[in-house]
Design a protein around this motif. Sequence first.
Motif, PDB file in Angstrom:
ATOM      1  N   ALA A 131      28.341  60.981 -43.590  1.00 17.41           N
ATOM      2  CA  ALA A 131      27.249  61.301 -44.519  1.00 17.41           C
ATOM      3  C   ALA A 131      26.187  62.170 -43.851  1.00 17.41           C
ATOM      4  O   ALA A 131      25.715  63.155 -44.441  1.00 17.41           O
ATOM      5  N   HIS A 147      25.414  66.001 -44.846  1.00 16.45           N
ATOM      6  CA  HIS A 147      24.043  66.275 -45.306  1.00 16.45           C
ATOM      7  C   HIS A 147      23.387  67.378 -44.472  1.00 16.45           C
ATOM      8  O   HIS A 147      22.705  68.238 -45.016  1.00 16.45           O
ATOM      9  N   SER A 148      23.607  67.362 -43.161  1.00 17.77           N
ATOM     10  CA  SER A 148      22.971  68.369 -42.304  1.00 17.77           C
ATOM     11  C   SER A 148      23.836  69.613 -42.132  1.00 17.77           C
ATOM     12  O   SER A 148      23.458  70.516 -41.381  1.00 17.77           O
ATOM     13  N   ARG A 149      24.968  69.632 -42.797  1.00 22.80           N
ATOM     14  CA  ARG A 149      25.924  70.738 -42.725  1.00 22.80           C
ATOM     15  C   ARG A 149      26.356  71.012 -41.296  1.00 22.80           C
ATOM     16  O   ARG A 149      26.656  72.136 -40.917  1.00 22.80           O
TER      17      ARG A 149
END
Length: 113
Positions: free
Chosen positions: A27, A31-33
Amino acid sequence: HWTLLSVSLLNCLLSTACSVGLALAVALTVHSRGTHLVSGCNSSALPVDARAAIATNDCPFNTTRIYDTALALWFPSLLLAAAEAVLSGRCCLVALVFRGIGPCAHSYGKEQV
């Protein structure tokens, strides 16, 4: 029976913790790529998106495929850890039944007698 109960309970807890940790890692990475995956590289040449990152001399590894590789390894590991937790939980229930605890314990004891 007590050994089976204790080992299966410990394995169930560890597998569950591993599954939660892997889910959190996936996750956070999505989310932070992937920027946290290349945070050890102190280069201003690295773009914000880790998928578009290039290998530089400031980085000790090739950053071009780190995002895809991490996710490709983490998803099967997450599924296997979850399956291990479920199977360990079932072994724990079997150990409880053997000890005479649980919903099936009374019928199991009568069948054995």
